[in-house]
Design a protein around this motif. Sequence first.
Motif, PDB file in Angstrom:
ATOM      1  N   ASN A 189      -6.052  65.473  24.334  1.00 14.83           N
ATOM      2  CA  ASN A 189      -4.878  66.304  24.587  1.00 14.83           C
ATOM      3  C   ASN A 189      -4.800  67.417  23.546  1.00 14.83           C
ATOM      4  O   ASN A 189      -4.655  67.146  22.353  1.00 14.83           O
ATOM      5  N   TRP A 216      -5.233  68.855  16.329  1.00 13.82           N
ATOM      6  CA  TRP A 216      -5.752  68.174  15.146  1.00 13.82           C
ATOM      7  C   TRP A 216      -6.293  69.148  14.097  1.00 13.82           C
ATOM      8  O   TRP A 216      -6.388  68.791  12.917  1.00 13.82           O
ATOM      9  N   TRP A 242      -1.911  67.846  20.560  1.00 12.36           N
ATOM     10  CA  TRP A 242      -1.865  67.226  19.231  1.00 12.36           C
ATOM     11  C   TRP A 242      -2.341  68.190  18.142  1.00 12.36           C
ATOM     12  O   TRP A 242      -1.933  68.051  16.986  1.00 12.36           O
ATOM     13  N   PHE A 294      -4.280  55.481  25.302  1.00 13.16           N
ATOM     14  CA  PHE A 294      -3.578  56.203  24.236  1.00 13.16           C
ATOM     15  C   PHE A 294      -4.580  56.903  23.318  1.00 13.16           C
ATOM     16  O   PHE A 294      -4.383  58.068  22.948  1.00 13.16           O
ATOM     17  N   ALA A 295      -5.659  56.204  22.948  1.00 12.56           N
ATOM     18  CA  ALA A 295      -6.679  56.816  22.094  1.00 12.56           C
ATOM     19  C   ALA A 295      -7.352  57.986  22.795  1.00 12.56           C
ATOM     20  O   ALA A 295      -7.647  59.013  22.165  1.00 12.56           O
ATOM     21  N   HIS A 296      -7.588  57.863  24.102  1.00 14.13           N
ATOM     22  CA  HIS A 296      -8.186  58.970  24.849  1.00 14.13           C
ATOM     23  C   HIS A 296      -7.271  60.186  24.850  1.00 14.13           C
ATOM     24  O   HIS A 296      -7.716  61.330  24.708  1.00 14.13           O
ATOM     25  N   GLY A 297      -5.953  59.937  24.989  1.00 17.02           N
ATOM     26  CA  GLY A 297      -5.010  61.047  24.934  1.00 17.02           C
ATOM     27  C   GLY A 297      -4.975  61.714  23.577  1.00 17.02           C
ATOM     28  O   GLY A 297      -4.872  62.948  23.473  1.00 17.02           O
ATOM     29  N   LEU A 298      -5.065  60.901  22.507  1.00 20.06           N
ATOM     30  CA  LEU A 298      -5.104  61.487  21.163  1.00 20.06           C
ATOM     31  C   LEU A 298      -6.316  62.379  20.964  1.00 20.06           C
ATOM     32  O   LEU A 298      -6.254  63.404  20.290  1.00 20.06           O
ATOM     33  N   ALA A 299      -7.433  61.988  21.572  1.00 17.25           N
ATOM     34  CA  ALA A 299      -8.679  62.726  21.358  1.00 17.25           C
ATOM     35  C   ALA A 299      -8.805  63.948  22.252  1.00 17.25           C
ATOM     36  O   ALA A 299      -9.453  64.926  21.877  1.00 17.25           O
ATOM     37  N   MET A 330       3.070  64.756  12.880  1.00 15.96           N
ATOM     38  CA  MET A 330       2.009  63.760  12.704  1.00 15.96           C
ATOM     39  C   MET A 330       1.565  63.681  11.242  1.00 15.96           C
ATOM     40  O   MET A 330       1.231  62.595  10.752  1.00 15.96           O
TER      41      MET A 330
END
Length: 341
Positions: free
Chosen positions: A61, A66, A64, A54-59, A271
């Motif tokens: 993908n 950011w 998101w 999940f953390a890898h996807g947040l970073a 988010m």
Amino acid sequence: MTVTTETPAAPARRPAAVAADLDLDALDGLRTVPARHPWRWAAGIAALVVLAQFAHGLATNPGWDWATFRLYFTADTILRAIGRTLQLTVYGTVLGFLLGTVVAAMRLSRSAVLRSVAWAYVWVFRSIPLIVQLVFWFNLSYLYKRFGIGVPFGPTFGDVETVGVLGALGAAVLGLGLHQAAFAAEIIRGGVIAVDAGQREAAAALGIPRWRQGWRIVLPQAMRGILPAAANEVISLLKGTSVVYVMAIGELFYQAQVIYGRTGRVVPLLMVATVWYVLLTTLLSIGQYYVERHFARGAERTPPPTPWQRVRAFARSLSDRTRPAAARIRPAAARTPGGQS
């Protein structure tokens, strides 16, 4: 006939005396083998793998976005919306618990009329969804054009337009407060009836007035049962303020909608709202912990440790585990008569 004799059992030796007889130098070479829990380790590793994915996807993908998240996270419009969210939460909480206290007192009353009215109030406002109540109060001027003060069923001494008294913000606070009061009444009533009746009987036997019984004896004990559920309701109200978007009030979720409706950046703006809700809820949870710790003083000899105290205790336990076995036993041996530290 066979006669048997039993040797009297030797008196039990104190643990400190036994520790004094141990060869403390020999304990340094002992190997401590912890208990093995393979399935516990397997479940923990699986959970860590899921979290890592999940953390890898947040970073990684790009969906998101950011950069947009950082741009709007502390934007002026978002910060003003957070202030409006907190305003609605405070007003709804104060109105809800004040009215809920009155309704709870009515439900505990000996008057059948008061009990029936309070029960009907709780039944109605717990049955109707919050969003329906908000829309109803927002359109109250459709039913009542003016509010007046006068004799019931008689002449009116003065009146004002409903729209001028009950705007969008007033309707939102009224709807949130009335909805909250129904749940707060049951929370307060549950905390009061959980106090042993013998407490009130003893206070009455001592000649303590009824209002002092409730304020000084019943309420402090009831607070321990009231606080967890009451804090949960306040947190629910904080999140429930997002429902007032139907009334076009600029709270956090409504403002996030306005921005992503203009920019098309739905996920990063959601988010932004999500992270702010998590932060506000965390602050409320911390406040809840310290309030509960304050009211636990009368029931526990030692108050529950604070988070910082828990961290310090955990650090001490880690340092104790790294010390050799002889070093942990030697202080006990030093307390025996003639023991040397």
